[in-house]
Motif scaffolding. Structure first.
Motif, PDB file in Angstrom:
ATOM      1  N   GLY A  19      48.086 -93.576  51.466  1.00 22.58           N
ATOM      2  CA  GLY A  19      47.976 -92.346  50.684  1.00 22.58           C
ATOM      3  C   GLY A  19      47.597 -91.158  51.549  1.00 22.58           C
ATOM      4  N   GLY A  20      46.674 -91.373  52.494  1.00 16.80           N
ATOM      5  CA  GLY A  20      46.287 -90.294  53.399  1.00 16.80           C
ATOM      6  C   GLY A  20      47.446 -89.819  54.248  1.00 16.80           C
ATOM      7  N   GLY A  53      37.201 -91.736  44.182  1.00 18.56           N
ATOM      8  CA  GLY A  53      38.645 -91.778  44.018  1.00 18.56           C
ATOM      9  C   GLY A  53      39.113 -91.013  42.801  1.00 18.56           C
ATOM     10  N   THR A 107      44.773 -96.953  50.860  1.00 18.57           N
ATOM     11  CA  THR A 107      44.111 -95.670  51.081  1.00 18.57           C
ATOM     12  C   THR A 107      44.693 -94.961  52.295  1.00 18.57           C
ATOM     13  OG1 THR A 107      42.062 -96.587  50.160  1.00 18.57           O
ATOM     14  CG2 THR A 107      41.883 -94.531  51.405  1.00 18.57           C
ATOM     15  N   SER A 128      43.341 -96.073  44.962  1.00 18.21           N
ATOM     16  CA  SER A 128      42.841 -97.092  45.885  1.00 18.21           C
ATOM     17  C   SER A 128      41.329 -97.050  46.025  1.00 18.21           C
ATOM     18  CB  SER A 128      43.475 -96.908  47.267  1.00 18.21           C
ATOM     19  OG  SER A 128      43.048 -95.705  47.877  1.00 18.21           O
ATOM     20  N   MET A 129      40.734 -95.861  45.786  1.00 16.19           N
ATOM     21  CA  MET A 129      39.288 -95.709  45.946  1.00 16.19           C
ATOM     22  C   MET A 129      38.540 -95.851  44.627  1.00 16.19           C
ATOM     23  SD  MET A 129      39.237 -92.482  48.586  1.00 16.19           S
ATOM     24  CE  MET A 129      37.438 -92.348  48.553  1.00 16.19           C
ATOM     25  N   TRP A 155      35.656 -92.763  57.301  1.00 15.26           N
ATOM     26  CA  TRP A 155      35.751 -93.933  58.175  1.00 15.26           C
ATOM     27  C   TRP A 155      34.886 -93.739  59.426  1.00 15.26           C
ATOM     28  CZ3 TRP A 155      41.132 -95.946  60.273  1.00 15.26           C
ATOM     29  CH2 TRP A 155      40.949 -97.170  60.930  1.00 15.26           C
ATOM     30  N   VAL A 207      39.581 -89.286  54.179  1.00 16.92           N
ATOM     31  CA  VAL A 207      39.671 -90.729  54.442  1.00 16.92           C
ATOM     32  C   VAL A 207      39.284 -91.018  55.888  1.00 16.92           C
ATOM     33  CG1 VAL A 207      41.268 -92.674  54.644  1.00 16.92           C
ATOM     34  CG2 VAL A 207      41.407 -91.161  52.665  1.00 16.92           C
ATOM     35  N   PRO A 234      38.749 -97.743  55.357  1.00 18.41           N
ATOM     36  CA  PRO A 234      39.737 -97.606  54.283  1.00 18.41           C
ATOM     37  C   PRO A 234      40.679 -98.798  54.236  1.00 18.41           C
ATOM     38  CG  PRO A 234      40.389 -96.275  56.159  1.00 18.41           C
ATOM     39  CD  PRO A 234      39.037 -96.851  56.491  1.00 18.41           C
ATOM     40  N   THR A 263      47.658 -91.935  45.278  1.00 13.19           N
ATOM     41  CA  THR A 263      47.473 -93.229  45.950  1.00 13.19           C
ATOM     42  C   THR A 263      46.049 -93.381  46.469  1.00 13.19           C
ATOM     43  OG1 THR A 263      49.804 -93.208  46.622  1.00 13.19           O
ATOM     44  CG2 THR A 263      48.343 -94.712  47.799  1.00 13.19           C
ATOM     45  N   VAL A 264      45.549 -92.325  47.114  1.00 15.76           N
ATOM     46  CA  VAL A 264      44.169 -92.359  47.613  1.00 15.76           C
ATOM     47  C   VAL A 264      43.192 -92.543  46.457  1.00 15.76           C
ATOM     48  CG1 VAL A 264      42.337 -90.993  48.699  1.00 15.76           C
ATOM     49  CG2 VAL A 264      44.626 -91.003  49.684  1.00 15.76           C
TER      50      VAL A 264
END
Length: 312
Positions: free
Chosen positions: A277-278, A99, A274, A145-146, A263, A259, A270, A141-142
């Protein structure tokens, strides 16, 4: 007539789509190959296999050497983007979590926009700025979150920042070269320059390849043939037909695709933040790419007829 006129734009869009899909897949492959290969060895293996694949195509097409005017951009992009960027990014991703790396590296498109406006005279329309702002918010955001909050180091953050600067500098240096050489010439010799710059890691590569599991080596070869040889060529094709700023904004689709691919391929489910954000990353790219259509609407509303109507 309109279909013929729009064909270059369609091809450039298709090339950009191929690029972002393959570059997104590269993050997954780097994570897996990085378990068996050190940063320099992985960069050299990737660049060597990429240069070999590109060299075969270049020889078959008989495109010859790039013109003298293209070499400055080829050398700069080869050193900064193909060589330095790949080594420090691989190294940085070992020092910080995914992240944090994604967050810092995504400063790159903003730097491309600033450098492109300053050095290349790229226009900066409001829609492009708005789209980049939305996408950068998505990247933040991604990243947040990661981020696990542990295992990060100042060295890793600095390395990722250097990667972003090298990426931006390489793109801006490559753009003028594409005005003189073909996308295949510029990509082939830029990749070769990067591979030569990484030769000090040859000993590590030979030693680690002898002990690495086959899947890791296959991931390294995949990185060379597809995200490097193919994706950098499609990138150069699209960059030759668009501004550096607009192409930089397009790469904001990569975090959202990473992301999704993580997955599907790695089984990393995610979280809601996440995913949000993606979606923002992809939405921002859509906004930035809508500038041409938006400008046309503005012109028509102002009373200017479309070019096809004037020609009739």
């Amino acid at each position: 007539m309109n279909a013929t006129r729009n064909r270059p734009e369609v091809l450039a869009t298709g090339a950009a789509v191929v690029t972002v899909l393959l570059w997104a897949s590269a993050f997954v492959a780097i994570r897996r190959a990085g378990e068996a290969y050190s940063p320099g060895a992985l960069a050299l293996g990737r660049l060597a296999s990429g240069a070999l694949a590109l060299g075969v195509i270049w020889a078959i097409r008989r495109e010859g050497l790039p013109p003298r005017e293209a070499w400055r951009g080829i050398l700069l992009s080869g050193v900064l983007w193909f060589g330095f960027y790949m080594v420090v990014l691989n190294w940085g991703e070992q020092q910080v979590d995914a992240g944090t790396a994604a967050l810092v590296v995504n400063v790159g498109p903003l730097l491309i926009a600033l450098l492109g406006t300053r050095l290349l005279g790229d226009p900066m329309p409001p829609r492009l700025l708005a789209g980049m702002a939305v996408s950068f918010a998505g990247a933040v955001t991604v990243g947040l979150s990661m981020s696990g909050g542990g295992g990060n180091s100042l060295l890793g953050v600095v390395l990722c920042l250097l990667a972003a600067v090298a990426y931006a500098g390489g793109v801006v240096a490559q753009k003028p070269a594409l005005g003189h050489g073909s996308p295949l010439q510029v990509t082939t010799f830029g990749c070769l320059v990067g591979a030569v710059g990484c030769l000090p890691f040859a000993g590590q590569l030979v030693h680690q390849a002898a002990h690495a599991p086959l899947p890791a080596t296959l991931d390294m070869l995949y990185l060379g043939v597809f995200p490097t040889a193919l994706a950098f060529t499609t990138w150069a094709y699209a960059l030759a037909r668009r501004t550096a700023s607009r192409m930089g904004a397009t790469t904001y689709a990569v975090p959202g695709l990473v992301v999704l691919m993580s997955w599907l391929v790695l089984g990393e489910v995610p979280g809601v933040l996440t995913l949000a954000g993606g979606v923002l990353c992809l939405a921002g790219v859509a906004v930035s790419r809508s500038q041409a259509g938006g400008s046309r609407v503005v012109r028509v509303a102002a009373g200017e007829r479309p070019r096809s109507e004037k020609a009739g």
